[in-house]
Design a protein around this motif. Sequence first.
Motif, PDB file in Angstrom:
ATOM      1  N   PRO A 162       0.837  -1.206   0.000  1.00 24.85           N
ATOM      2  CA  PRO A 162       0.000   0.000   0.000  1.00 24.85           C
ATOM      3  C   PRO A 162       0.868   1.252   0.000  1.00 24.85           C
ATOM      4  CG  PRO A 162       0.152  -0.869   2.206  1.00 24.85           C
ATOM      5  CD  PRO A 162       0.923  -1.822   1.318  1.00 24.85           C
ATOM      6  N   ASN A 163       0.221   2.423  -0.071  1.00 23.93           N
ATOM      7  CA  ASN A 163       1.007   3.660  -0.068  1.00 23.93           C
ATOM      8  C   ASN A 163       1.646   3.885   1.294  1.00 23.93           C
ATOM      9  OD1 ASN A 163      -0.836   4.980   1.696  1.00 23.93           O
ATOM     10  ND2 ASN A 163      -2.072   5.681  -0.017  1.00 23.93           N
ATOM     11  N   ARG A 208       1.437   6.107   3.709  1.00 28.25           N
ATOM     12  CA  ARG A 208       0.660   6.431   4.915  1.00 28.25           C
ATOM     13  C   ARG A 208      -0.031   5.190   5.478  1.00 28.25           C
ATOM     14  NH1 ARG A 208      -2.485  12.096   4.269  1.00 28.25           N
ATOM     15  NH2 ARG A 208      -3.508  11.056   2.521  1.00 28.25           N
ATOM     16  N   ILE A 209      -0.563   4.360   4.605  1.00 25.57           N
ATOM     17  CA  ILE A 209      -1.200   3.123   5.076  1.00 25.57           C
ATOM     18  C   ILE A 209      -0.154   2.183   5.654  1.00 25.57           C
ATOM     19  CG2 ILE A 209      -2.474   1.073   4.358  1.00 25.57           C
ATOM     20  CD1 ILE A 209      -3.824   2.768   2.228  1.00 25.57           C
ATOM     21  N   LEU A 231      -5.817  10.824   6.964  1.00 21.76           N
ATOM     22  CA  LEU A 231      -6.073   9.708   6.062  1.00 21.76           C
ATOM     23  C   LEU A 231      -7.327   9.951   5.232  1.00 21.76           C
ATOM     24  CD1 LEU A 231      -5.391   6.754   8.532  1.00 21.76           C
ATOM     25  CD2 LEU A 231      -3.874   7.544   6.711  1.00 21.76           C
ATOM     26  N   ARG A 285     -10.357   6.285   1.337  1.00 19.81           N
ATOM     27  CA  ARG A 285      -9.813   5.086   0.696  1.00 19.81           C
ATOM     28  C   ARG A 285      -8.743   4.433   1.574  1.00 19.81           C
ATOM     29  NH1 ARG A 285     -11.025   4.947  -4.861  1.00 19.81           N
ATOM     30  NH2 ARG A 285     -12.044   6.843  -5.622  1.00 19.81           N
ATOM     31  N   GLU A 286      -7.899   5.252   2.155  1.00 20.14           N
ATOM     32  CA  GLU A 286      -6.865   4.730   3.037  1.00 20.14           C
ATOM     33  C   GLU A 286      -7.470   4.133   4.295  1.00 20.14           C
ATOM     34  OE1 GLU A 286      -3.255   7.811   1.787  1.00 20.14           O
ATOM     35  OE2 GLU A 286      -4.741   8.392   3.287  1.00 20.14           O
ATOM     36  N   ARG A 287      -8.487   4.782   4.834  1.00 19.76           N
ATOM     37  CA  ARG A 287      -9.166   4.229   6.008  1.00 19.76           C
ATOM     38  C   ARG A 287      -9.834   2.902   5.692  1.00 19.76           C
ATOM     39  NH1 ARG A 287     -12.162   9.477   8.803  1.00 19.76           N
ATOM     40  NH2 ARG A 287     -10.400  10.920   8.592  1.00 19.76           N
ATOM     41  N   ALA A 343      -6.540  -3.069  -2.420  1.00 20.48           N
ATOM     42  CA  ALA A 343      -5.691  -1.879  -2.491  1.00 20.48           C
ATOM     43  C   ALA A 343      -5.654  -1.317  -3.907  1.00 20.48           C
ATOM     44  CB  ALA A 343      -4.281  -2.221  -2.012  1.00 20.48           C
ATOM     45  N   VAL A 367      -4.882   2.734  -3.849  1.00 21.62           N
ATOM     46  CA  VAL A 367      -3.941   3.123  -2.793  1.00 21.62           C
ATOM     47  C   VAL A 367      -2.737   2.180  -2.765  1.00 21.62           C
ATOM     48  CG1 VAL A 367      -5.656   4.238  -1.330  1.00 21.62           C
ATOM     49  CG2 VAL A 367      -5.250   1.780  -1.083  1.00 21.62           C
TER      50      VAL A 367
END
Length: 596
Positions: A143-144, A146-147, A322, A325-327, A385, A390
């Motif tokens: 994932p990116n 932040r995730i 966040l 999508r990330e959440r 993902a 993401v």
Amino acid sequence: MTLDLGLLLVCILGVGFLAQWLAWRVRLPAILFLLPAGILMGPVVGVLAPDRLLGPLLFPVVSLAVALILFEGSLTLRFSELREIGRAVRGLVTYGAVIAVFLLGVAAHYLAGLSWEVALLFGALTCVTGPTVIAPMLRTVRPNARIANTLRWEGIVIDPLGALFAVLVYEAIVSRHQGHTIGVFLAVVASGVLVGLLAAWTLAFLLRRQMIPEYLRNYGTLVAVLLAFTVSNAITHESGLLAVTIMGIALGNMRGVHIDDILDFKENLTTLLVSTLFILLAARLSWPLPDGVLWSGIVIFLVAQLVVRPVTAVLASIGSALSWRERALIAWIAPRGIVAAAVSALFALKLEALGMPGARQLVPLVFILIIGTVVVQSATARPLARWLNVAEPDPNGVLIYGSDQAARVVARALVDAGFHVVVADEHWDGIRQARMEGLPTFFGFPASSYAERHLDLTGVGRLLAMSNNRERNALSCVYYRQEFGRGKVYRLTNDDAQATDGRVQLGGDLAAPALFEAGMTHERFLERLADGWRIKSTRLTATFDWPNFIEQYGSPTVLLFGVEEKGALRVASEKRELEPRPGWTVIALVPPEAAP
């Protein structure tokens, strides 16, 4: 079917190694292979019966193994990291974890019929996601940043905190079941805390003053941990697990105590213990499971996956940066791991001895949840993902250690070819020049503890050690060999003597493949750049192939990289000579008279 005792023990170790190796090979958590292996050897085939194999030693062996696992996990918790993690992670490991414990306990009580005490213990055990299951899953999901950082920090922080919480819940249950007052429970907690702190202080005192020789540090630490566990239990019954957890947290946060070697030893020991322990514990399961346990376990897993995790993730991430999508991806990924399986098995053994109703259901329910979360999330997280947009691309990026002219021109060529590059160095002058040239940079030594927390390696899968410091190049290669793999780290030889004289050549694990061609050194590379040599990138075709390229630019041309038609980067090295094909893009160092 029976086997010789020695042969059976060797088989357990061998099967554990094969499960760990297979997990490494397919980039999945080892639990996914260890638990089925134990079930197959135990109740299915019948060659392994842990109670008969170890007899009265089963409980002490499991207890000591779990104590070492908890100590190793708690040793990695740094209070300074709690201040640095983001709002979402703080929410997940504090009130989010409490909410998860309550919801999982409610599910276990109403769906599996467990008493409230055992149900809350189940919740405390299964709210934990550990780094040993998160790390391989993140390598697969990609994932990116932040995730990945949120999930990684959640696993690191909640592993020891969750273990501590589960131990406290267990102590409260045992005290109440045995008719103890709140004073007895507080005495258990106080004994564990004091013994743990005293053991940590004593060990730190001996280590700081070099009173334990280097080769005995790991041995001494192992003895100290087991001694703290047994002494605490002798002082106050059942306080040993709390003592070793507190000891690990305290020792890991003391200044002036170098624990890197100890941590490496404990990680290796934990791998051995976890592999053996999971096989033994899975072999104790009754198969088929008692009526209702399988279905109630599946329903609890669905509740944990579809209700508990989304609720805790959404509540914990309120006010964070966040995106939805990330959440959503964070709300889907929460595999359970080592702490849940190992500690639940130990607690079940103790609660069974106390005659606690529902104790026999605890382990199969935990194992069903572990297998369910690992299997389902491993199979679905990567497609999810990508669907949420993401996911990061394949790790084709390059980390270049060094920022002088040689490193910068190579970095520029790779950036121009479309690759993500990070130039890392602890020398500010080179980093400043790289930034002026528009190159992504990291100011610091890439194998430092600072880099562990701040160097973003998302999308990066190779290391080129090109600094003018031979020793730091070697350290970087050794460090990133664990991260990227042995075949993905390279170093530019620093001097002619290092390249030819066996008396000064790096040996063993310090020697990574030398970049580019035989005899190419850092000094020679800089000399050629000073003489007017330039880097040339050309796409080969059927009518202009690699021999034509050499004919045009001259035989002294040095091939640096090849880029395949699908975009994969190939690195030329002394041990791996590339054979560029039509359709590839070649990146080469060409003589000045040939450069346009």
